[in-house]
Design a protein around this motif. Structure first.
Motif, PDB file in Angstrom:
ATOM      1  N   ILE A  39      -6.727   0.109   8.419  1.00 13.67           N
ATOM      2  CA  ILE A  39      -7.447   0.071   7.143  1.00 13.67           C
ATOM      3  C   ILE A  39      -8.882  -0.408   7.367  1.00 13.67           C
ATOM      4  N   ILE A  40      -9.065  -1.511   8.113  1.00 14.18           N
ATOM      5  CA  ILE A  40     -10.412  -2.008   8.401  1.00 14.18           C
ATOM      6  C   ILE A  40     -11.176  -1.007   9.268  1.00 14.18           C
ATOM      7  N   HIS A  41     -10.498  -0.373  10.202  1.00 19.66           N
ATOM      8  CA  HIS A  41     -11.109   0.617  11.088  1.00 19.66           C
ATOM      9  C   HIS A  41     -11.718   1.756  10.273  1.00 19.66           C
ATOM     10  N   GLU A  42     -10.931   2.328   9.369  1.00 16.42           N
ATOM     11  CA  GLU A  42     -11.424   3.465   8.580  1.00 16.42           C
ATOM     12  C   GLU A  42     -12.490   3.031   7.574  1.00 16.42           C
ATOM     13  N   CYS A  43     -12.313   1.837   6.986  1.00 22.14           N
ATOM     14  CA  CYS A  43     -13.350   1.313   6.086  1.00 22.14           C
ATOM     15  C   CYS A  43     -14.638   1.076   6.855  1.00 22.14           C
ATOM     16  N   GLY A  44     -14.522   0.639   8.114  1.00 26.70           N
ATOM     17  CA  GLY A  44     -15.699   0.440   8.954  1.00 26.70           C
ATOM     18  C   GLY A  44     -16.454   1.726   9.183  1.00 26.70           C
ATOM     19  N   LEU A  51     -24.103   3.022   4.844  1.00 28.75           N
ATOM     20  CA  LEU A  51     -25.301   2.222   5.103  1.00 28.75           C
ATOM     21  C   LEU A  51     -26.423   3.055   5.710  1.00 28.75           C
ATOM     22  N   TRP A  52     -26.050   4.102   6.442  1.00 30.29           N
ATOM     23  CA  TRP A  52     -27.041   4.958   7.090  1.00 30.29           C
ATOM     24  C   TRP A  52     -27.291   6.250   6.314  1.00 30.29           C
ATOM     25  N   GLY A  53     -27.035   6.190   5.010  1.00 35.35           N
ATOM     26  CA  GLY A  53     -27.394   7.306   4.143  1.00 35.35           C
ATOM     27  C   GLY A  53     -26.335   8.370   3.959  1.00 35.35           C
ATOM     28  N   GLY A  54     -25.148   8.162   4.520  1.00 35.22           N
ATOM     29  CA  GLY A  54     -24.083   9.136   4.354  1.00 35.22           C
ATOM     30  C   GLY A  54     -23.321   8.928   3.054  1.00 35.22           C
ATOM     31  N   SER A  55     -22.345   9.766   2.816  1.00 32.19           N
ATOM     32  CA  SER A  55     -21.502   9.639   1.628  1.00 32.19           C
ATOM     33  C   SER A  55     -20.052   9.512   2.068  1.00 32.19           C
ATOM     34  N   ILE A  56     -19.243   8.885   1.211  1.00 34.17           N
ATOM     35  CA  ILE A  56     -17.812   8.745   1.485  1.00 34.17           C
ATOM     36  C   ILE A  56     -17.064   9.685   0.552  1.00 34.17           C
ATOM     37  N   GLN A  57     -16.402  10.664   1.125  1.00 33.70           N
ATOM     38  CA  GLN A  57     -15.625  11.586   0.304  1.00 33.70           C
ATOM     39  C   GLN A  57     -14.317  10.938  -0.130  1.00 33.70           C
ATOM     40  N   SER A  58     -13.590  10.397   0.843  1.00 33.31           N
ATOM     41  CA  SER A  58     -12.317   9.739   0.532  1.00 33.31           C
ATOM     42  C   SER A  58     -11.889   8.897   1.724  1.00 33.31           C
ATOM     43  N   ILE A  59     -10.964   8.004   1.466  1.00 34.60           N
ATOM     44  CA  ILE A  59     -10.355   7.217   2.529  1.00 34.60           C
ATOM     45  C   ILE A  59      -8.852   7.238   2.286  1.00 34.60           C
ATOM     46  N   SER A  70       3.880  13.773  12.905  1.00 38.12           N
ATOM     47  CA  SER A  70       3.568  15.204  12.901  1.00 38.12           C
ATOM     48  C   SER A  70       2.072  15.458  12.905  1.00 38.12           C
ATOM     49  N   GLY A  71       1.314  14.615  12.164  1.00 37.22           N
ATOM     50  CA  GLY A  71      -0.130  14.819  12.081  1.00 37.22           C
ATOM     51  C   GLY A  71      -0.921  14.006  13.079  1.00 37.22           C
ATOM     52  N   GLY A  72      -0.294  12.951  13.626  1.00 39.40           N
ATOM     53  CA  GLY A  72      -0.970  12.106  14.602  1.00 39.40           C
ATOM     54  C   GLY A  72      -2.047  11.219  14.013  1.00 39.40           C
ATOM     55  N   ILE A  73      -2.069  11.085  12.677  1.00 39.93           N
ATOM     56  CA  ILE A  73      -3.128  10.306  12.028  1.00 39.93           C
ATOM     57  C   ILE A  73      -2.520   9.292  11.068  1.00 39.93           C
ATOM     58  N   LEU A  74      -2.860   8.020  11.273  1.00 38.78           N
ATOM     59  CA  LEU A  74      -2.413   6.959  10.375  1.00 38.78           C
ATOM     60  C   LEU A  74      -3.411   6.749   9.246  1.00 38.78           C
ATOM     61  N   GLY A  75      -4.705   6.878   9.551  1.00 35.48           N
ATOM     62  CA  GLY A  75      -5.742   6.727   8.535  1.00 35.48           C
ATOM     63  C   GLY A  75      -6.869   7.707   8.786  1.00 35.48           C
ATOM     64  N   LEU A  76      -7.604   8.039   7.728  1.00 33.48           N
ATOM     65  CA  LEU A  76      -8.702   8.994   7.861  1.00 33.48           C
ATOM     66  C   LEU A  76      -9.770   8.698   6.825  1.00 33.48           C
ATOM     67  N   ALA A  77     -11.019   8.563   7.290  1.00 37.18           N
ATOM     68  CA  ALA A  77     -12.167   8.427   6.392  1.00 37.18           C
ATOM     69  C   ALA A  77     -12.941   9.736   6.432  1.00 37.18           C
ATOM     70  N   GLU A  78     -13.031  10.412   5.288  1.00 39.83           N
ATOM     71  CA  GLU A  78     -13.778  11.658   5.201  1.00 39.83           C
ATOM     72  C   GLU A  78     -15.198  11.344   4.764  1.00 39.83           C
ATOM     73  N   PHE A 121     -10.142  -9.066   2.839  1.00 41.75           N
ATOM     74  CA  PHE A 121      -9.548  -7.816   3.335  1.00 41.75           C
ATOM     75  C   PHE A 121      -9.436  -6.793   2.204  1.00 41.75           C
ATOM     76  N   LEU A 122      -8.871  -7.227   1.080  1.00 41.03           N
ATOM     77  CA  LEU A 122      -8.713  -6.321  -0.056  1.00 41.03           C
ATOM     78  C   LEU A 122     -10.065  -5.917  -0.639  1.00 41.03           C
ATOM     79  N   GLY A 123     -11.027  -6.850  -0.614  1.00 41.57           N
ATOM     80  CA  GLY A 123     -12.354  -6.546  -1.139  1.00 41.57           C
ATOM     81  C   GLY A 123     -13.048  -5.456  -0.344  1.00 41.57           C
ATOM     82  N   ILE A 124     -12.889  -5.469   0.980  1.00 42.37           N
ATOM     83  CA  ILE A 124     -13.488  -4.425   1.826  1.00 42.37           C
ATOM     84  C   ILE A 124     -12.885  -3.063   1.493  1.00 42.37           C
ATOM     85  N   TYR A 125     -11.554  -3.043   1.347  1.00 45.73           N
ATOM     86  CA  TYR A 125     -10.911  -1.780   0.989  1.00 45.73           C
ATOM     87  C   TYR A 125     -11.333  -1.330  -0.409  1.00 45.73           C
TER      88      TYR A 125
END
Length: 238
Positions: A39-44, A51-59, A70-78, A121-125
């Motif tokens: 969770i912290i990894h993907e939020c990071g 911070l560098w001008g990008g956008s967050i589609q979803s987490i 099956s997907g090999g992914i526990l978390g994903l930041a788009e 922790f919850l505040g970052i998420y």
């Protein structure tokens, strides 16, 4: 938890689990062991990109072992609209953030500020979720309630709140150990990753022409150093 022999023993216990585990039970346990770190990894990733001008589609996070396997992914930041520099820092943001977060947790622990750890922790998420274009209303509402309740308990030590206060102490210690063991597990997962695998180190190697092995070494140094933060920070603060 703060003694070096205990930290080393837990570290090698997680190493044994990572290298020798077999079967769905061990795989499932590994997923849930890693969840706070992921969770912290993907939020990071997401927050550094923003911070560098990008956008967050979803987490997004997957908690069902069958889906993760099956997907090999526990978390994903788009993330979208990143500059070259933004892409670089957002890729760095994952493992660095989860290491840095445990250093902060260790500092709060040593300062006797236990009850700020879970709200942080919850505040970052929550912040990441609120900045994302695709938001989860119910997740945000639940987190806001938990954070508000935690702050209320922290600031009020009257009568019947004391039992809740003490129980939150116990819960927070459990959370610290959970995160710490997950950090160690992530360390050994990264150690096992092949350079040609699809992960942050490979993406950084493509962007910078610096070999993925060097990025792997940097991530391992950050996570290993963070894991032992309760020990070396205790020495620094004496």
């Amino acid at each position: 938890m703060m003694d070096l022999p205990v930290l080393i023993a837990l570290f090698f216990t997680v190493a044994y689990f990572t290298f020798s585990s077999r079967g769905m039970l061990a795989y499932t346990f590994g997923i849930y062991l890693d969840l706070p770190n992921v969770i912290i990894h993907e939020c990071g990733h997401a927050l550094t990109a923003r911070l560098w001008g990008g956008s967050i589609q979803s987490i997004k996070f997957n908690v069902l072992p069958s889906i993760v396997k099956s997907g090999g992914i526990l978390g994903l930041a788009e993330i979208g609209n990143r500059s070259g520099l933004g892409m670089f820092f957002s890729l760095l943001g994952g493992y660095v953030s989860q290491a840095l977060f445990f250093v902060v947790m260790s500092y709060l622990y040593l300062q006797g500020l236990l009850l700020w750890i879970i709200p942080l922790f919850l505040g970052i998420y929550l912040l990441t979720n609120l900045l994302a274009k695709e938001k989860s209303f119910w997740q945000n509402l639940i987190i806001l309630i938990i954070i508000s309740s935690s702050i209320l308990v922290y600031r009020n030590n009257y009568g019947f709140l004391m039992k809740i206060y003490q129980s939150v102490d116990v819960i927070t210690i459990g959370f610290i150990i959970w995160y710490m063991l997950g950090l160690a597990h992530q360390f050994f997962i990264v150690l096992l990753l092949k350079n040609e695998s699809h992960w942050d180190g490979t993406a950084l190697a493509i962007k910078t022409y610096i070999p993925a092995t060097i990025w792997k070494g940097g991530f391992l140094l950050a996570m290993g150093g963070a894991y032992f933060a309760p020990f070396w920070m205790q020495l620094l603060l004496v």
